[in-house]
Each structure stands twice: as structure tokens, then as C-alpha cells.
Design a protein around this motif. Sequence first.
Motif, PDB file in Angstrom:
ATOM      1  N   MET A  61      58.700 168.504 129.651  1.00 43.44           N
ATOM      2  CA  MET A  61      57.958 168.993 130.291  1.00 43.44           C
ATOM      3  C   MET A  61      58.356 170.706 130.147  1.00 43.44           C
ATOM      4  O   MET A  61      57.804 171.547 129.976  1.00 43.44           O
ATOM      5  CB  MET A  61      57.881 168.612 131.603  1.00 43.44           C
ATOM      6  CG  MET A  61      56.982 167.634 132.022  1.00 43.44           C
ATOM      7  SD  MET A  61      56.450 167.401 133.821  1.00 43.44           S
ATOM      8  CE  MET A  61      57.982 166.589 134.443  1.00 43.44           C
ATOM      9  N   GLU A  62      59.807 170.647 130.273  1.00 44.58           N
ATOM     10  CA  GLU A  62      60.372 172.207 129.974  1.00 44.58           C
ATOM     11  C   GLU A  62      59.691 172.585 128.604  1.00 44.58           C
ATOM     12  O   GLU A  62      59.335 173.842 128.787  1.00 44.58           O
ATOM     13  CB  GLU A  62      61.864 172.228 130.174  1.00 44.58           C
ATOM     14  CG  GLU A  62      62.467 171.928 131.608  1.00 44.58           C
ATOM     15  CD  GLU A  62      63.951 171.925 131.332  1.00 44.58           C
ATOM     16  OE1 GLU A  62      64.642 172.503 130.609  1.00 44.58           O
ATOM     17  OE2 GLU A  62      64.496 171.234 132.409  1.00 44.58           O
ATOM     18  N   MET A  63      60.021 171.921 127.637  1.00 44.95           N
ATOM     19  CA  MET A  63      59.691 172.438 126.468  1.00 44.95           C
ATOM     20  C   MET A  63      58.236 172.816 126.106  1.00 44.95           C
ATOM     21  O   MET A  63      57.797 173.507 125.192  1.00 44.95           O
ATOM     22  CB  MET A  63      60.522 171.525 125.157  1.00 44.95           C
ATOM     23  CG  MET A  63      61.708 171.585 125.114  1.00 44.95           C
ATOM     24  SD  MET A  63      62.598 170.639 123.953  1.00 44.95           S
ATOM     25  CE  MET A  63      62.289 171.551 122.437  1.00 44.95           C
ATOM     26  N   LEU A  64      57.122 171.737 126.562  1.00 44.76           N
ATOM     27  CA  LEU A  64      55.772 171.809 126.526  1.00 44.76           C
ATOM     28  C   LEU A  64      55.326 173.099 127.067  1.00 44.76           C
ATOM     29  O   LEU A  64      54.469 174.002 126.544  1.00 44.76           O
ATOM     30  CB  LEU A  64      55.217 170.504 127.086  1.00 44.76           C
ATOM     31  CG  LEU A  64      55.046 169.412 126.277  1.00 44.76           C
ATOM     32  CD1 LEU A  64      54.459 168.455 127.125  1.00 44.76           C
ATOM     33  CD2 LEU A  64      54.276 169.718 125.014  1.00 44.76           C
ATOM     34  N   ARG A  65      56.099 173.416 128.261  1.00 38.37           N
ATOM     35  CA  ARG A  65      55.914 174.600 128.982  1.00 38.37           C
ATOM     36  C   ARG A  65      56.041 175.894 127.943  1.00 38.37           C
ATOM     37  O   ARG A  65      54.999 176.931 128.488  1.00 38.37           O
ATOM     38  CB  ARG A  65      56.409 174.717 130.370  1.00 38.37           C
ATOM     39  CG  ARG A  65      55.831 175.601 131.367  1.00 38.37           C
ATOM     40  CD  ARG A  65      56.698 175.510 132.649  1.00 38.37           C
ATOM     41  NE  ARG A  65      55.851 174.420 133.320  1.00 38.37           N
ATOM     42  CZ  ARG A  65      56.589 173.532 134.009  1.00 38.37           C
ATOM     43  NH1 ARG A  65      57.736 173.321 133.753  1.00 38.37           N
ATOM     44  NH2 ARG A  65      56.021 172.769 134.629  1.00 38.37           N
ATOM     45  N   GLN A  66      56.881 175.961 127.292  1.00 35.30           N
ATOM     46  CA  GLN A  66      57.386 177.086 126.466  1.00 35.30           C
ATOM     47  C   GLN A  66      56.390 176.992 125.115  1.00 35.30           C
ATOM     48  O   GLN A  66      56.696 177.985 124.364  1.00 35.30           O
ATOM     49  CB  GLN A  66      58.914 177.150 125.996  1.00 35.30           C
ATOM     50  CG  GLN A  66      59.496 177.197 127.389  1.00 35.30           C
ATOM     51  CD  GLN A  66      61.122 176.827 127.025  1.00 35.30           C
ATOM     52  OE1 GLN A  66      61.604 176.524 126.082  1.00 35.30           O
ATOM     53  NE2 GLN A  66      62.058 176.688 128.221  1.00 35.30           N
TER      54      GLN A  66
END
Lengths: 203, 180
Positions: A123-128
Motif C-alpha cells: 500500500m505504501e509503495m502503490l501510493r508513491q
Amino acid sequence: MGILSGGLSVRRYRVEGQLPEAREALITALNGNAFREPLSPVHKEEVMGWTQVHNLLDTSFDDINLWLYNHYAIFALRIDKKTLPAKLFKAHLQKRQQAWCKESGRERVPAKVKEELKELLEMEMLRQTLPKVAVHELVWNLQEGWLAVHSQSDAVNDKLRKHFHRSFSMVLQPVTPLEWTADLPEVADRLLSMGTTELGDGQ
Amino acid sequence: MNEEKDELLPGHIASDFYLWLWYRSETGGGHLDLGEGEEVDFWVDDRISFRTPGEQKVSAVMTGEHPGGSPEARAALAGGKVLRDVRLALKREDREYMVTLKGPLIEVSGAKLPGLVKTGDTAEILFERMFLYEELGLMLRGLFRRFAQLRTSDQWERGVMPQLTAWAHGQAEAEPPQDA
């Protein structure tokens, strides 16, 4: 490179089904199936929809003058997908797992925790991450009932056919050269029964 | 889709069509009267690719100036390979087109159209490009019809095949065929 400029690489279809007489029906179908940004920034599934050919951010088809030129409708299928860089993801996950082990004083990460760490990182990486954006232009001759899409990828064409059917309730049938001999049925039949011409030494 | 393509048109028909175009352009001067006053000149441009019968992937590629005249290209044929794609140039009146005919459905790829309108009004560009795209289709349709009629006639086995085989094996000088 596409329908309006550059080299042309197309797959051609016959459009089967009832074309709505009113142009408003086409506008409704295009608008109703136009590209929409996903609501969540962590959406990782593929998203697709129609856009204008002039700018992929233009997704309103209300102004007919921007996509209908006499009997030619031109628009594009935009397909977005967010993909995480696998090696970077794996490396980050490994660091998170090591940190967890250190913090909790345990040697191994239990499967359930592993899964939670993975989901959180994803989720963190998808957001970026920005999506990969592909745009495939197409031209539809409404008068003669054919459509040409500027892509020869089987995967893209499969998606196009599904989305087109979903949008217009019409079917795209690939055009084959046999249709060029439609007025010569005996030639087409015989052609299909012919074997391969091989000129190898074994012949 | 690959299986669907083969059901729509078995791959060897396209391969035979490409072979015939190549052979015609090398031995028959690449000029055909398609009837009703339609004439077309054509020649293999700068690329021919081959595949092994029964497979789809490329097994050999010839590129550069006049690859159709190279001994390697004909050796590929004599070695049992069949054509997969061909880069063709076509000319009708003063308009010259370049196109790669690709795969079993004879798809138009990398087509260079002789358009004059490059910038400006979208409608003007679109109408010109569609006219040219349709003209390219008209020429390809005419060539395929001529091929299909010949391929399904007795003349193919009696006249064309012996010439083709000799040509592929470098055993015959280029002769304009009677009706090939």
C-alpha cells in the motif's frame, strides 16, 4: 504514432450489431465507459476506458466535434496499471522483516505477520507509484461498419473487444483476407483446403 | 487469439501469399493489372522474415537493401522455411507506400503513407490518411484476390510450383512468368 500521424500498425475489425441512429446514444456509451481515475491511490488492478485522441486526459465526449469527423469516429482506449518494481519491493520487505525480528526479539517472522508487512508495504509503495499508461487509438467508420485499432497486441485487442462490447453492445470481428474473396466463394473454400507450399529439398 | 487467428485464416495461406508477392516482384517485374484500370507496382523493400512450418516465431530475418535478391533468402526457402512477414513497397499512380505484411491475418504494420497533410486541421489529416489507408487496402485486396485465384487453380501446381521450386534453388534465371 497512431491514427493521425506516423506509421500505421493496425488490426481491422468488422463491427457487427445495430448502430444506434442517434448520435446521443454514442455519446452516452462513450461517456459511460470513458476512462476514470480509480478512487483509491492504492488501486493496483488494471483500469481502462475511452479517451479523446487529442489528449488522454480528455474523457468527455459531449462535444461531438472533437471525435466525430463525418462518418469517422476517432477515440482511444486508455489502459492503466500500477506495477511495483519486484526487486525493490522484495528488498524493502526483507528490511521490514529484519526490523520486526530485531524489535520482537524473534528469529523468524510468522506467516501472518509476514503477510501483514507485505500488505502494508504494498500500500505504501502503490501510493508513491505512478501507473503505466498505454493509449491505443482507433478509428471507427460508422458508415461502412469497420474499425481499425492502432495495436497488434493480442492482449490489447482482447481487452478492446470486451470494452467495445460492454460500451456499445456491438461485436468486433477480426477481418480476414478471405473476406476479400467473398464474391468468389469457390476460391475461398478451395483456399482453406490447400496445404502449405514448401520448397525445401524434400519436395 | 493466436488459435482464433489460425481458425480465421490458416497461417500457411499468408505465407504462400508473401512468397508469391516476393516471387512475382523478383521474376515478373512486380507490376500487376488488377482489372478495371487498376494497376499496381510492388517490390520487396528491406525486410523478409521466415518461420519454420508449424511454428509462429521468427527463425531467420533478411534485412538491408534488396533482401529478396540475396542468396541467403532463397537458401532459407530451399531449406524448407516459409515466410512470416514481408516489408513491401507498393506504388499506384504517383503514390508510394511502404508496409510490413505481418502474420496469418496479413495485418498492416508500420505502414508509411504518402500523405501530404502533416499538420493543421484534424479532419483534413484524418480524411487524407483514411483515403490512403483505404487505397493501400484496395491494392492489397487486389493482389490477394489475384493470388487466391492462381493458388486455387491447376496452374499453381502445373506452372507456378516448378518455377518457384527452381527459383528457390537458384536453378532458373528470372523469367517473367506467363500467368504466375
